[in-house]
Design an enzyme around this catalytic site. Structure first.
Site, PDB file in Angstrom:
ATOM      1  N   GLU A 339       6.921   4.656  -0.766  1.00  0.00           N
ATOM      2  CA  GLU A 339       6.872   3.997  -1.140  1.00  0.00           C
ATOM      3  C   GLU A 339       6.613   3.808  -2.880  1.00  0.00           C
ATOM      4  O   GLU A 339       5.250   4.551  -2.750  1.00  0.00           O
ATOM      5  CB  GLU A 339       6.604   2.226  -0.694  1.00  0.00           C
ATOM      6  N   CYS A 340       8.052   3.767  -3.154  1.00  0.00           N
ATOM      7  CA  CYS A 340       7.069   3.997  -5.239  1.00  0.00           C
ATOM      8  C   CYS A 340       5.749   5.303  -5.675  1.00  0.00           C
ATOM      9  O   CYS A 340       7.033   5.587  -5.707  1.00  0.00           O
ATOM     10  CB  CYS A 340       5.661   2.550  -5.465  1.00  0.00           C
ATOM     11  N   ALA A 341       5.082   5.009  -5.106  1.00  0.00           N
ATOM     12  CA  ALA A 341       4.840   6.480  -5.688  1.00  0.00           C
ATOM     13  C   ALA A 341       4.917   7.912  -4.144  1.00  0.00           C
ATOM     14  O   ALA A 341       5.167   8.580  -5.373  1.00  0.00           O
ATOM     15  CB  ALA A 341       2.680   6.120  -5.254  1.00  0.00           C
TER      16      ALA A 341
END
Length: 453
Positions: A339-341
């Site tokens: 997720e994201c990072a």
């Protein structure tokens, strides 16, 4: 089994708007109560990962989030009760609000607002007022907020950024006219500075020693500025919690027995919800933390990898220099959810520095902030969702990837996002900018452990 009511003193720290000092007051209160020998349960309204890190330092137990969009209204009080009992019973709970007291989802009224959470948990509200350039009008503001929503109770006010003794007297007299007690006053020169950058405060895990000093200074400030006995009395006025405690074992089926799952941690990956590991464990995983900035390889025997959010753009050089772990992840043949990072780390490069390369995309930091709640539909079967499954999540980033999605996207956004496709789902990898809270989607944990097994 019917759970008996739980007497849990609690309160919500709110404000008329962002920037009034909620985090300063909530963190200082947590630390001050802990100094008194109390077990303190700490909570943040909304999806924010950063404030709970400071809460955790102050309270000595994990910070948790209460977000009606991410987990659903029915789980809010049960999650509060679970947190208050884990790892040991709490004497008091402090819930820090988000934005202004009544600010909720766009187009949904007060849904997911601080007022909404106060109502769902039956918690009295302490209002933090930024009194800069304000006098008697502060009382009119508080009265208006009282009348705006009769479903909550503003039980007291904390005056912040007070200019002088005369200024404080004027404010106290005005608030007495509307019958709201003032439980503390903080001067303008008394603020404790916590450094920020492009997404808000710098996470406590990245500045542990300095963050501990900040928390201690906040405790000193709150002890000197607030009537802690009055604050505790307000917390004790909260009615018993009647909802049963949330239990991860009730949310998932145990489908494994100690299945090793590597979960990214360390300074680059500080964004995670405590319930994620609790659900993975309940589903039969053995959670093994690893630090991608330092560890040369994945934990031995890992069958799956979870890489959550954080600030890889700040730690890009260390992540890139750790070529051994990048190679290990590039060759890993188990399921990976990011997720994201995690998405940025799995990309080919981030701000020109080589990353893992499991996703054929380039990522870079930009000036534009992408922020908001999202409703999303899984585009294909993956280790965390079935094709067509609908989830609630949020985005919060200042980076972009090129391309934005693969041939098979992780998600197709619904609602005001107009069918936008986002993320990558292929070859055992499910990666996107979407953050989800697995307490609101517990099937993800069970499905992931099954895929790992």
């Amino acid at each position: 089994m019917v759970s008996p009511p739980l007497s849990l003193p609690r309160l919500v720290i709110a404000a008329p708007a962002s920037g009034a000092g909620k985090t300063m007051v909530a963190t200082g209160l947590l630390a001050a109560f802990r100094r008194q020998g109390l077990q303190v349960s700490c909570h943040k309204v909304g999806p924010d990962y950063i404030d709970p890190g400071y809460h955790a330092l102050a309270a000595g137990r994990v910070g948790r989030n209460l977000d009606a969009w991410l987990v659903g209204e029915d789980r809010i009080a049960p999650l509060l009760r679970h947190a208050a009992m884990t790892p040991r019973p709490a004497d008091i709970a402090v819930i820090e609000g988000v934005m202004g007291l009544h600010d909720g989802m766009v187009g949904r009224g007060d849904f997911a607002s601080t007022a909404h959470i106060a109502q769902l948990t039956g918690s009295p509200v302490l209002l933090v007022l930024d009194t800069t350039a304000q006098g008697r009008s502060a009382a009119a503001l508080v009265l208006g907020m009282q009348l705006f929503d009769k479903g909550i109770r503003i039980a007291g006010v904390i005056l912040n950024r007070v200019g002088s003794d005369r200024h404080e007297l004027l404010l106290r007299q005005a608030l007495a006219e509307v019958g709201v007690p003032v439980v503390g006053s903080i001067g303008r020169s008394a603020a404790v500075v916590t450094p920020s950058r492009h997404l808000g405060l710098i996470p406590a895990a990245e500045r542990h020693a300095e963050a501990q000093a900040t928390v201690a200074a906040l405790a000193d400030l709150i002890e000197a500025s607030l009537d802690l006995a009055a604050v505790r009395a307000i917390a004790e006025s909260a009615p018993p919690l009647t909802a049963p405690a949330w239990d991860p074992a009730d949310e998932v089926e145990r489908v494994g027995d100690g299945v090793p799952v590597a979960v990214a941690a360390g300074p680059a990956f500080t964004f995670s919800y405590a319930e994620t590991t609790e659900l993975l464990t309940a589903a039969g995983a053995l959670v093994l933390p690893f630090d991608p900035t330092r560890d040369a390889e994945l934990p031995s025997g890992s069958r799956g990898v979870v890489i959550g959010g954080g600030f890889p753009e700040v730690h890009a050089e260390a992540l890139s220099d750790n070529a051994g772990l990048r190679a290990d992840l590039a060759a890993f043949d188990g399921p990976i959810v990011a997720e994201c990072a995690g998405l940025l780390y799995l990309a080919a490069e981030l701000d020109g520095k080589p990353m893992v390369g499991r996703i054929q995309a380039r990522a870079q930091l930009t000036a534009k902030l992408t922020l908001g709640y999202r409703e999303a539909v899984a585009e294909a079967d993956s280790a965390v969702a079935r094709a067509g499954e609908r989830v609630h999540g949020h985005e919060f980033h200042r980076t972009v990837t090129d391309p934005e999605h693969g041939p098979v996207a992780a998600w197709r956004y619904a609602g005001d996002q107009g069918g936008r496709r986002q993320g990558f789902s292929a070859a055992g990898v499910h990666a996107s900018y979407l953050h989800t809270h697995w307490a609101g989607q517990p099937s993800a944990a069970q499905r992931f452990v099954e895929a790992c097994r």
